[in-house]
Scaffold this motif. Structure first.
Motif, short mmCIF file in Angstrom:
data_model
loop_
_atom_site.label_atom_id
_atom_site.label_comp_id
_atom_site.label_asym_id
_atom_site.label_seq_id
_atom_site.Cartn_x
_atom_site.Cartn_y
_atom_site.Cartn_z
N ALA A 170 -4.59 -1.32 0.62
CA ALA A 170 -3.95 -0.07 0.59
C ALA A 170 -2.47 0.11 -0.13
O ALA A 170 -2.23 1.02 -0.74
CB ALA A 170 -3.64 0.29 2.30
N SER A 171 -1.94 -1.17 -0.15
CA SER A 171 -0.46 -1.10 -1.19
C SER A 171 -1.19 -0.83 -2.56
O SER A 171 -0.17 -0.37 -3.19
CB SER A 171 0.11 -2.34 -0.77
N VAL A 172 -1.94 -1.77 -2.87
CA VAL A 172 -2.23 -1.43 -4.42
C VAL A 172 -2.69 -0.11 -4.78
O VAL A 172 -2.21 0.48 -5.61
CB VAL A 172 -3.65 -2.36 -4.80
N LEU A 173 -3.48 0.72 -3.65
CA LEU A 173 -3.86 1.99 -3.99
C LEU A 173 -2.70 2.81 -4.07
O LEU A 173 -2.75 3.79 -4.74
CB LEU A 173 -4.77 2.33 -3.08
N ASP A 185 -5.17 -7.83 6.92
CA ASP A 185 -4.37 -7.97 5.66
C ASP A 185 -5.14 -7.70 4.58
O ASP A 185 -4.29 -6.97 3.63
CB ASP A 185 -4.21 -9.64 5.58
N THR A 186 -6.21 -7.88 4.42
CA THR A 186 -7.10 -7.33 3.24
C THR A 186 -7.16 -5.87 2.87
O THR A 186 -6.88 -5.47 2.20
CB THR A 186 -8.72 -7.75 3.37
N LEU A 187 -7.18 -5.10 4.00
CA LEU A 187 -7.08 -3.63 3.92
C LEU A 187 -5.81 -3.19 3.64
O LEU A 187 -5.37 -2.28 3.05
CB LEU A 187 -7.58 -3.23 5.38
N SER A 188 -4.69 -3.75 4.31
CA SER A 188 -3.31 -3.61 4.07
C SER A 188 -3.01 -3.78 2.57
O SER A 188 -2.16 -3.08 1.81
CB SER A 188 -2.28 -4.37 4.82
N ARG A 189 -3.53 -5.18 2.02
CA ARG A 189 -3.20 -5.42 0.56
C ARG A 189 -3.83 -4.34 -0.31
O ARG A 189 -2.91 -3.90 -1.41
CB ARG A 189 -3.79 -6.90 0.39
#
Length: 117
Positions: free
Chosen positions: A14-17, A8-12
């Motif tokens: 990635a979304s911001v990036l 979830d941290t990586l996905s969040r």
């Protein structure tokens, strides 16, 4: 930390990036990296790699891993910016790690060598 929370941290992130790709250069650090181009992003990955290596050497001597964790976070972050700049999601890296799980490192390296010939 659970696998779900890590993912979830990586996905969040990635979304911001991804969202920052279309932002003005002066709106965020990530947007400024995108505007400077891939070479600048790669320069940052290289810089963070060296800083992580130095922090690991210091941690081995001192037993204090706090700088190592900090620098590794910087390295991962900038690696994710690099992936995003090239249209890749961190899930692709996680999928590759999953594929390797349970596979001998020697066997995996040999398989790569055979396909690169």
């Amino acid at each position: 930390m659970s696998d779900a929370r890590s993912s979830d941290t990586l996905s969040r992130l990635a979304s911001v990036l991804e969202a920052r790709k279309g932002s003005a250069a002066d709106s965020s650090y990530v947007a400024s990296l995108y505007h400077k181009g891939l070479n600048k992003i790669l320069e940052k990955v290289g810089e963070e790699s060296v800083e992580t290596i130095l922090a690991a050497k210091d941690a081995a001597l001192s037993g204090d891993c706090s700088d190592l964790i900090y620098e590794t976070a910087d390295l991962w972050f900038h690696s994710m910016v690099m992936l995003a700049a090239l249209g890749q999601h961190p899930q692709a890296v996680l999928d590759e790690l999953d594929r390797r799980f349970g596979l001998s490192g020697h066997d995996e390296k040999a398989a790569r060598s055979n396909t690169n010939q």
